[in-house]
Scaffold this motif. Structure first.
Motif, PDB file in Angstrom:
ATOM      1  N   ASN A   1       2.104  -1.602   6.067  1.00  0.00           N
ATOM      2  CA  ASN A   1       3.156  -2.505   5.614  1.00  0.00           C
ATOM      3  C   ASN A   1       4.038  -2.875   6.805  1.00  0.00           C
ATOM      4  O   ASN A   1       3.809  -2.439   7.937  1.00  0.00           O
ATOM      5  CB  ASN A   1       3.962  -1.878   4.468  1.00  0.00           C
TER       6      ASN A   1
ATOM      7  N   GLN B   1       0.768  -8.902  -1.256  1.00  0.00           N
ATOM      8  CA  GLN B   1       1.514  -7.845  -1.939  1.00  0.00           C
ATOM      9  C   GLN B   1       0.552  -6.719  -2.281  1.00  0.00           C
ATOM     10  O   GLN B   1      -0.567  -6.950  -2.719  1.00  0.00           O
ATOM     11  CB  GLN B   1       2.146  -8.367  -3.225  1.00  0.00           C
ATOM     12  N   SER B   2       1.014  -5.510  -2.068  1.00  0.00           N
ATOM     13  CA  SER B   2       0.191  -4.344  -2.400  1.00  0.00           C
ATOM     14  C   SER B   2       0.036  -4.242  -3.906  1.00  0.00           C
ATOM     15  O   SER B   2       0.942  -4.592  -4.661  1.00  0.00           O
ATOM     16  CB  SER B   2       0.824  -3.063  -1.859  1.00  0.00           C
TER      17      SER B   2
ATOM     18  N   ASN C   1       2.722  -1.792  -5.535  1.00  0.00           N
ATOM     19  CA  ASN C   1       4.156  -2.015  -5.435  1.00  0.00           C
ATOM     20  C   ASN C   1       4.398  -3.448  -4.969  1.00  0.00           C
ATOM     21  O   ASN C   1       4.040  -3.809  -3.858  1.00  0.00           O
ATOM     22  CB  ASN C   1       4.760  -1.002  -4.457  1.00  0.00           C
TER      23      ASN C   1
ATOM     24  N   ASN D   1       6.090  -3.893  -1.619  1.00  0.00           N
ATOM     25  CA  ASN D   1       5.362  -3.436  -0.441  1.00  0.00           C
ATOM     26  C   ASN D   1       4.447  -4.557   0.047  1.00  0.00           C
ATOM     27  O   ASN D   1       3.413  -4.826  -0.549  1.00  0.00           O
ATOM     28  CB  ASN D   1       4.564  -2.170  -0.773  1.00  0.00           C
TER      29      ASN D   1
ATOM     30  N   ARG E   1       2.023  -6.303   2.907  1.00  0.00           N
ATOM     31  CA  ARG E   1       1.173  -6.066   4.061  1.00  0.00           C
ATOM     32  C   ARG E   1       0.609  -7.419   4.480  1.00  0.00           C
ATOM     33  O   ARG E   1       0.871  -8.432   3.836  1.00  0.00           O
ATOM     34  CB  ARG E   1       0.069  -5.049   3.750  1.00  0.00           C
TER      35      ARG E   1
END
Length: 153
Positions: free
Chosen positions: A54, A86-87, A90, A93, A95
């Motif tokens: 991230n 987006q992860s 979450n 979070n 990346r």
């Protein structure tokens, strides 16, 4: 070592340092990729090496601020070199992943480093273990001196 030898060695160190700074400011291209400065190329490199990282992890890998990574990421996104993801676990979070051009830059940078490190490894093969240890100690001491100087200015 006398004063003249010491000054000669320090001048050589400063020439090397200035060359590195100079290269950091020149946009590089690998086989026709989008020309980018070293900082952006290193962000692409970290995204390629750590695809699950991230923003905070990328800043740690690069040793720069979140603001710097965010600015570089926005510029690279506008050029369709990376994309924000987006992860799954979450929504906060974020990346990044490489787009096609980002992958080309990553691959070109890897090839560049293989060639550079190959040359440096060949040079280092000509030194004894003790000689390399002396060089490492010297570089560590230069780094310490620079960090000490930086803390005083």
């Amino acid at each position: 070592m006398n004063q003249a030898e010491s000054e000669k060695l320090l001048r050589q160190y400063y020439r090397i340092s200035n060359t590195i700074v100079h290269f950091q400011n020149i946009p590089l291209s690998f086989d026709g990729t989008t020309p980018l400065r070293t900082a952006s190329i290193h962000l692409i490199d970290m995204i390629g090496k750590h695809p699950e990282a991230n923003l905070t992890e990328l800043t740690d890998y690069l040793g720069v601020t979140k603001g710097a990574v965010s600015q570089m990421a926005k510029a690279l996104e506008k050029k369709d070199i990376i994309r924000r993801v987006q992860s799954d676990d979450n929504n906060k979070n974020i990346r990044f992943e490489l787009c096609e051009e980002g992958q080309r830059i990553y691959d070109g940078h890897e090839k560049y480093h293989e060639e550079l490190y190959g040359k440096l490894n060949n040079l280092m093969d000509s030194y004894t273990v003790e000689g390399l240890a002396s060089i490492e100690k010297f570089l560590d001491q230069i780094e310490e001196s620079m960090l000490d100087y930086k803390s005083k200015v």
